[in-house]
Scaffold this motif. Structure first.
Motif, PDB file in Angstrom:
ATOM      1  N   ALA A   1       1.134  -9.392   3.870  1.00 65.12           N
ATOM      2  CA  ALA A   1       1.914  -8.742   5.065  1.00 65.12           C
ATOM      3  C   ALA A   1       3.351  -8.139   4.644  1.00 65.12           C
ATOM      4  CB  ALA A   1       1.898  -9.611   6.018  1.00 65.12           C
ATOM      5  N   GLY A   2       3.789  -9.214   3.654  1.00 64.99           N
ATOM      6  CA  GLY A   2       5.392  -8.701   3.249  1.00 64.99           C
ATOM      7  C   GLY A   2       5.282  -7.615   2.265  1.00 64.99           C
ATOM      8  N   ALA A   3       4.292  -7.549   1.298  1.00 66.34           N
ATOM      9  CA  ALA A   3       4.272  -6.543   0.231  1.00 66.34           C
ATOM     10  C   ALA A   3       3.682  -5.348   0.723  1.00 66.34           C
ATOM     11  CB  ALA A   3       3.321  -7.126  -0.773  1.00 66.34           C
ATOM     12  N   ALA A   4       2.999  -4.937   1.586  1.00 64.78           N
ATOM     13  CA  ALA A   4       2.495  -3.709   2.231  1.00 64.78           C
ATOM     14  C   ALA A   4       3.650  -2.580   2.427  1.00 64.78           C
ATOM     15  CB  ALA A   4       1.903  -3.905   3.825  1.00 64.78           C
ATOM     16  N   GLN A   5       4.887  -2.889   2.683  1.00 62.78           N
ATOM     17  CA  GLN A   5       5.973  -1.921   2.831  1.00 62.78           C
ATOM     18  C   GLN A   5       6.180  -1.238   1.486  1.00 62.78           C
ATOM     19  OE1 GLN A   5       9.922  -3.754   3.147  1.00 62.78           O
ATOM     20  NE2 GLN A   5       8.846  -5.616   2.992  1.00 62.78           N
ATOM     21  N   TYR A   6       5.803  -1.894   0.297  1.00 59.69           N
ATOM     22  CA  TYR A   6       6.207  -1.394  -1.109  1.00 59.69           C
ATOM     23  C   TYR A   6       5.024  -0.373  -1.600  1.00 59.69           C
ATOM     24  CZ  TYR A   6       9.852  -4.842  -1.073  1.00 59.69           C
ATOM     25  OH  TYR A   6      10.857  -5.650  -0.528  1.00 59.69           O
ATOM     26  N   ILE A   7       3.686  -0.579  -0.917  1.00 60.85           N
ATOM     27  CA  ILE A   7       2.619   0.447  -1.252  1.00 60.85           C
ATOM     28  C   ILE A   7       2.646   1.829  -1.086  1.00 60.85           C
ATOM     29  CG2 ILE A   7       0.196   0.462  -1.444  1.00 60.85           C
ATOM     30  CD1 ILE A   7      -0.129  -2.643  -0.752  1.00 60.85           C
ATOM     31  N   THR A   8       2.740   2.820  -1.834  1.00 58.48           N
ATOM     32  CA  THR A   8       2.353   4.222  -1.281  1.00 58.48           C
ATOM     33  C   THR A   8       1.201   4.774  -1.460  1.00 58.48           C
ATOM     34  OG1 THR A   8       3.344   4.916  -3.734  1.00 58.48           O
ATOM     35  CG2 THR A   8       5.144   4.385  -2.389  1.00 58.48           C
ATOM     36  N   ASN A   9       0.353   4.520  -2.105  1.00 58.36           N
ATOM     37  CA  ASN A   9      -0.969   4.827  -2.393  1.00 58.36           C
ATOM     38  C   ASN A   9      -1.864   4.382  -1.299  1.00 58.36           C
ATOM     39  OD1 ASN A   9      -3.933   4.780  -3.061  1.00 58.36           O
ATOM     40  ND2 ASN A   9      -3.293   5.928  -5.272  1.00 58.36           N
ATOM     41  N   SER A  10      -2.410   5.297  -0.542  1.00 54.54           N
ATOM     42  CA  SER A  10      -3.121   5.123   0.780  1.00 54.54           C
ATOM     43  C   SER A  10      -4.089   4.216   0.489  1.00 54.54           C
ATOM     44  CB  SER A  10      -3.459   6.159   1.497  1.00 54.54           C
ATOM     45  OG  SER A  10      -4.144   7.349   0.850  1.00 54.54           O
ATOM     46  N   GLN A  11      -4.992   4.507  -0.836  1.00 59.03           N
ATOM     47  CA  GLN A  11      -6.044   3.800  -1.035  1.00 59.03           C
ATOM     48  C   GLN A  11      -5.931   2.101  -1.282  1.00 59.03           C
ATOM     49  OE1 GLN A  11      -8.530   5.643  -3.920  1.00 59.03           O
ATOM     50  NE2 GLN A  11     -10.005   3.802  -4.180  1.00 59.03           N
ATOM     51  N   TYR A  12      -4.907   2.099  -1.926  1.00 57.00           N
ATOM     52  CA  TYR A  12      -4.414   0.668  -2.619  1.00 57.00           C
ATOM     53  C   TYR A  12      -3.846  -0.170  -1.210  1.00 57.00           C
ATOM     54  CZ  TYR A  12      -3.986   2.203  -7.115  1.00 57.00           C
ATOM     55  OH  TYR A  12      -4.331   2.411  -8.708  1.00 57.00           O
ATOM     56  N   LEU A  13      -3.004   0.942  -0.128  1.00 58.13           N
ATOM     57  CA  LEU A  13      -2.906   0.114   1.125  1.00 58.13           C
ATOM     58  C   LEU A  13      -4.105  -0.355   2.050  1.00 58.13           C
ATOM     59  CD1 LEU A  13      -0.582  -0.646   2.910  1.00 58.13           C
ATOM     60  CD2 LEU A  13      -0.624   1.578   3.794  1.00 58.13           C
ATOM     61  N   THR A  14      -5.251   0.425   1.974  1.00 56.72           N
ATOM     62  CA  THR A  14      -6.351   0.095   2.711  1.00 56.72           C
ATOM     63  C   THR A  14      -6.958  -1.148   1.820  1.00 56.72           C
ATOM     64  OG1 THR A  14      -6.753   2.302   3.163  1.00 56.72           O
ATOM     65  CG2 THR A  14      -8.514   0.806   3.467  1.00 56.72           C
ATOM     66  N   THR A  15      -7.013  -1.039   0.519  1.00 56.15           N
ATOM     67  CA  THR A  15      -7.781  -2.278  -0.200  1.00 56.15           C
ATOM     68  C   THR A  15      -6.999  -3.485   0.167  1.00 56.15           C
ATOM     69  OG1 THR A  15      -8.548  -0.923  -1.879  1.00 56.15           O
ATOM     70  CG2 THR A  15      -8.088  -3.174  -2.651  1.00 56.15           C
ATOM     71  N   ALA A  16      -5.581  -3.376  -0.002  1.00 62.96           N
ATOM     72  CA  ALA A  16      -4.615  -4.649   0.457  1.00 62.96           C
ATOM     73  C   ALA A  16      -5.017  -5.024   2.018  1.00 62.96           C
ATOM     74  CB  ALA A  16      -3.166  -4.312   0.140  1.00 62.96           C
ATOM     75  N   ALA A  17      -5.110  -4.048   2.808  1.00 64.40           N
ATOM     76  CA  ALA A  17      -5.146  -4.633   4.094  1.00 64.40           C
ATOM     77  C   ALA A  17      -6.800  -5.287   4.187  1.00 64.40           C
ATOM     78  CB  ALA A  17      -5.338  -3.483   4.878  1.00 64.40           C
ATOM     79  N   ALA A  18      -7.861  -4.925   3.562  1.00 66.68           N
ATOM     80  CA  ALA A  18      -9.083  -5.534   3.433  1.00 66.68           C
ATOM     81  C   ALA A  18      -8.840  -6.882   3.099  1.00 66.68           C
ATOM     82  CB  ALA A  18      -9.932  -4.687   2.866  1.00 66.68           C
ATOM     83  N   ILE A  19      -8.194  -7.085   1.930  1.00 69.04           N
ATOM     84  CA  ILE A  19      -8.011  -8.627   1.312  1.00 69.04           C
ATOM     85  C   ILE A  19      -7.254  -9.113   2.171  1.00 69.04           C
ATOM     86  CG2 ILE A  19      -6.825  -9.901  -0.555  1.00 69.04           C
ATOM     87  CD1 ILE A  19      -7.644  -7.403  -2.308  1.00 69.04           C
ATOM     88  N   LEU A  20      -6.225  -8.788   2.976  1.00 70.58           N
ATOM     89  CA  LEU A  20      -5.452  -9.512   3.864  1.00 70.58           C
ATOM     90  C   LEU A  20      -6.082 -10.169   5.175  1.00 70.58           C
ATOM     91  CD1 LEU A  20      -1.878  -8.432   5.133  1.00 70.58           C
ATOM     92  CD2 LEU A  20      -3.698  -9.425   6.627  1.00 70.58           C
ATOM     93  N   SER A  21      -6.890  -9.404   5.716  1.00 74.26           N
ATOM     94  CA  SER A  21      -7.694  -9.982   6.663  1.00 74.26           C
ATOM     95  C   SER A  21      -9.009 -10.896   6.320  1.00 74.26           C
ATOM     96  CB  SER A  21      -8.676  -8.562   7.439  1.00 74.26           C
ATOM     97  OG  SER A  21      -9.429  -8.197   6.489  1.00 74.26           O
TER      98      SER A  21
END
Length: 297
Positions: free
Chosen positions: A132-152
């Motif tokens: 949740a804290g690291a999401a603000q630094y991700i600029t690539n939308s695919q990486y952001l989606t992947t991070a969200a899937a791992i977070l959940s």
């Protein structure tokens, strides 16, 4: 009341100055943090979690789990979590390719299936806060989606371990609590005993230890920090998306009435980041009943 701190859970291995922890660099500027940094930061945490589960499952049999009072189905579910963490490692390694950091060596202070389950609850909760804290630094939308899937998925792990397994609160707030890269690194580094010297550096710093003695919601607690004068500084309590600052007066602060929070010592009463945090991080967890009321048991 129950207080969970990494300094307590990791008492057998905590000696930060003796660790060869991940290489670090100046973390003062968020502009220097790119997607590769964030993915390697996430991979560092996933290596730790994967090793944690693999080691415990190798050490403890099904009979060990049952004899220690855990449900008959617990070990099988932990095997599934271990597989999830291994899959996260593989995915992040593939995304980073030749830029991927390598696994470190670790030492975890569990001595039984129940102490393993207790530490699992903490690690999974911190994992949620890390993503949740690291999401603000991700600029690539695919990486952001992947991070969200791992977070959940990490959040599902955290709720399952806390609720059905440990019979504790499966959640605390309407929102999970984001943590900075350095705050998570400070917590995770306590379990890392060595890393390859060739690993890429991370944009983090480790904070000195903070101690809140016998903390309880609404009560005054003694404050001390390793090598830091806490008097006149502020303890920042992170809970959900809110931060409460309480000044240290006569060596004490009154703990807010939150069921779950992280605490750090800050020189500022409005900001708690790498430029102001002087010690931390403490994890505070207090039980509440099904009506949402804080309780003593």
């Amino acid at each position: 009341m129950k207080t969970t701190t990494f300094s307590t859970l990791a008492a057998l291995v905590y000696a930060a100055t003796a660790f060869v922890t991940p290489q670090v660099r100046d973390s003062s500027s968020s502009s220097s943090i790119d997607d590769t940094d964030v993915l390697n930061y996430a991979l560092t945490l996933e290596y730790l979690e994967s090793n944690f589960y693999a080691g415990a499952l190798n050490n403890f049999t099904q009979d060990d789990f049952i004899n220690d009072g855990l449900p008959v189905w617990a070990r099988g579910r932990f095997e599934q979590i271990a597989a999830h963490e291994k899959a996260h490692v593989v995915l992040l390694n593939n995304a980073l390719g030749s830029n991927a950091t390598q696994a470190c060596t670790y030492d975890f202070p569990y001595t039984s299936p129940s102490s393993f389950a207790a530490l699992s609850q903490v690690l999974e909760g911190v994992g949620v806060s890390a993503y949740a804290g690291a999401a603000q630094y991700i600029t690539n939308s695919q990486y952001l989606t992947t991070a969200a899937a791992i977070l959940s998925t990490e959040a599902r792990h955290a709720a399952w371990v806390a609720g059905p397994v440990n019979k504790e609160n499966p959640w605390a707030n309407p929102f999970d609590t984001p943590l900075s890269l350095s705050s998570v690194y400070t917590l995770a580094a306590q379990f890392i005993t060595g890393c390859p010297s060739t690993n890429p550096s991370l944009p983090v710093k480790a904070f000195p230890a903070l101690i809140l003695d016998n903390a309880a919601p609404g009560q005054a607690t003694n404050v001390s920090a390793d090598g830091v004068n806490a008097e006149g500084q502020y303890v920042a309590f992170f809970s959900g998306l809110s931060t409460t600052f309480v000044e240290v007066q006569n060596g004490q602060v009154v703990v807010p009435n939150n069921s779950m929070s992280y605490a750090v010592l800050s020189s500022s009463n409005t900001t708690a980041d790498d430029s102001t945090i002087s010690a931390g991080v403490v994890i505070l967890s207090f039980p509440f009943n099904s009506n949402g009321t804080l309780s003593s048991s």
